[in-house]
Scaffold this active site. Structure first.
Site, PDB file in Angstrom:
ATOM      1  N   HIS A  33     -51.882  45.559  62.750  1.00 60.37           N
ATOM      2  CA  HIS A  33     -53.183  44.996  62.394  1.00 60.37           C
ATOM      3  C   HIS A  33     -53.150  43.500  62.678  1.00 60.37           C
ATOM      4  CE1 HIS A  33     -57.055  44.841  60.320  1.00 60.37           C
ATOM      5  NE2 HIS A  33     -56.643  43.687  59.820  1.00 60.37           N
ATOM      6  N   HIS A  66     -58.880  42.846  64.527  1.00 62.42           N
ATOM      7  CA  HIS A  66     -59.969  42.592  63.579  1.00 62.42           C
ATOM      8  C   HIS A  66     -60.520  41.205  63.846  1.00 62.42           C
ATOM      9  CE1 HIS A  66     -61.120  42.277  59.011  1.00 62.42           C
ATOM     10  NE2 HIS A  66     -62.161  42.148  59.815  1.00 62.42           N
ATOM     11  N   MET A 137     -63.593  45.581  53.355  1.00 61.01           N
ATOM     12  CA  MET A 137     -62.839  44.409  52.906  1.00 61.01           C
ATOM     13  C   MET A 137     -62.739  44.457  51.385  1.00 61.01           C
ATOM     14  SD  MET A 137     -61.900  42.883  55.629  1.00 61.01           S
ATOM     15  CE  MET A 137     -61.135  41.510  54.768  1.00 61.01           C
ATOM     16  N   PHE A 143     -58.111  34.624  54.042  1.00 59.02           N
ATOM     17  CA  PHE A 143     -56.770  34.246  53.610  1.00 59.02           C
ATOM     18  C   PHE A 143     -56.016  35.478  53.121  1.00 59.02           C
ATOM     19  CE2 PHE A 143     -59.233  30.383  53.086  1.00 59.02           C
ATOM     20  CZ  PHE A 143     -58.414  29.420  53.648  1.00 59.02           C
ATOM     21  N   GLY A 144     -54.718  35.518  53.374  1.00 59.80           N
ATOM     22  CA  GLY A 144     -53.885  36.588  52.857  1.00 59.80           C
ATOM     23  C   GLY A 144     -53.483  36.324  51.420  1.00 59.80           C
ATOM     24  N   GLY A 145     -52.943  37.358  50.780  1.00 59.60           N
ATOM     25  CA  GLY A 145     -52.383  37.210  49.448  1.00 59.60           C
ATOM     26  C   GLY A 145     -53.370  37.224  48.311  1.00 59.60           C
ATOM     27  N   ASP A 175     -58.760  46.806  53.704  1.00 62.83           N
ATOM     28  CA  ASP A 175     -58.057  45.592  54.113  1.00 62.83           C
ATOM     29  C   ASP A 175     -58.218  44.528  53.033  1.00 62.83           C
ATOM     30  OD1 ASP A 175     -56.973  43.404  55.343  1.00 62.83           O
ATOM     31  OD2 ASP A 175     -58.316  43.410  57.075  1.00 62.83           O
ATOM     32  N   GLY A 197     -50.463  43.420  54.155  1.00 64.04           N
ATOM     33  CA  GLY A 197     -49.856  42.216  54.697  1.00 64.04           C
ATOM     34  C   GLY A 197     -48.758  41.679  53.811  1.00 64.04           C
ATOM     35  N   SER A 198     -49.149  40.976  52.758  1.00 66.39           N
ATOM     36  CA  SER A 198     -48.167  40.374  51.851  1.00 66.39           C
ATOM     37  C   SER A 198     -47.276  41.419  51.202  1.00 66.39           C
ATOM     38  CB  SER A 198     -48.892  39.569  50.770  1.00 66.39           C
ATOM     39  OG  SER A 198     -49.671  38.540  51.349  1.00 66.39           O
TER      40      SER A 198
END
Length: 224
Positions: A33, A66, A137, A143-145, A175, A197-198
């Site tokens: 991704h 994305h 979403m 932003f991640g996390g 996501d 992700g994280s």
């Protein structure tokens, strides 16, 4: 019905991007991704076609691109040429959404549309049959996390109902804030693709987290 795990490389250490690519290739993950951010549609800048191309050249699995960018129609062909297997655009960034979906299809890749947390599922009623993927979403993008928005779960169920009623082939992808603590709930609501992700790249053993996400036994209610 089985589900897919898509580690988000945005959370990887870009000083050792080759190791992150190898991790995804050799793990139980199904997709890469890749979050492309322009600093305008979302308040962050990530990477563009050149990095996507570098990753895609080494990727041995589906490359899920994305586009969190304004006016994504301008860039569909270039990201397809860079090696995207599928391209997702945001409904909020596309005043002519159906036309952009057609562009993605004409570029020879899978077509996806993402919905921000505030955007209702009803916005997709007239295009759902044209889609391969819908990304829900579960955080505000950029932003991640971030923490998972649990109000997203009824939205996933609503989307699953729309897909079933219109006999769409679209997979529901989630996501944002996805990890072992909530993956089963979103799968039971009807999701089929987990973007993590994280939870993956922040773990001591990323491959083990991927394996555990892949092994979750959840029966999506919408597909029973």
């Amino acid at each position: 019905m089985s589900h897919f795990v898509a580690p988000s490389l945005l959370a990887a250490d870009f000083r050792h991007l080759d190791k992150a690519i190898e991790l995804v290739n050799t793990s139980d993950a199904d997709w890469f991704h890749l979050d492309v951010m322009d600093g305008r549609f979302v308040p962050n800048i990530s990477f563009g076609q050149f990095i996507v191309e570098q990753i895609a050249e080494r990727a041995e699995k589906y490359v899920d691109v994305h586009l969190m960018i304004e006016d994504p129609g301008r860039y569909i062909e270039s990201f397809a040429r860079a090696g995207a297997s599928g391209i997702t655009v945001h409904a909020e960034a596309c005043p002519h959404l159906h036309r952009v979906i057609q562009q993605i299809r004409e570029a020879g890749v899978k077509a996806g549309v993402a919905l921000n947390p505030h955007t209702p599922v009803s916005q997709l009623e007239n295009v759902i049959e044209e889609l391969d993927v819908v990304v829900v979403m579960t955080v505000n993008p950029g932003f991640g996390g971030q923490k998972f928005i649990y109000q997203s779960i009824p939205k996933i169920r609503q989307l699953a109902d729309l897909i079933a009623v219109q006999n769409s082939r679209a997979l529901i992808e989630v996501d944002g804030g996805i990890g072992l603590q909530n993956a089963q709930k979103v799968l039971e609501a009807g999701a089929r693709v987990l973007v993590a992700g994280s939870a993956v790249f922040g773990a001591d053993d990323p491959a083990d987290v991927i394996t555990r996400l892949k092994a979750i036994d959840a029966n999506p209610l919408a597909y029973v």
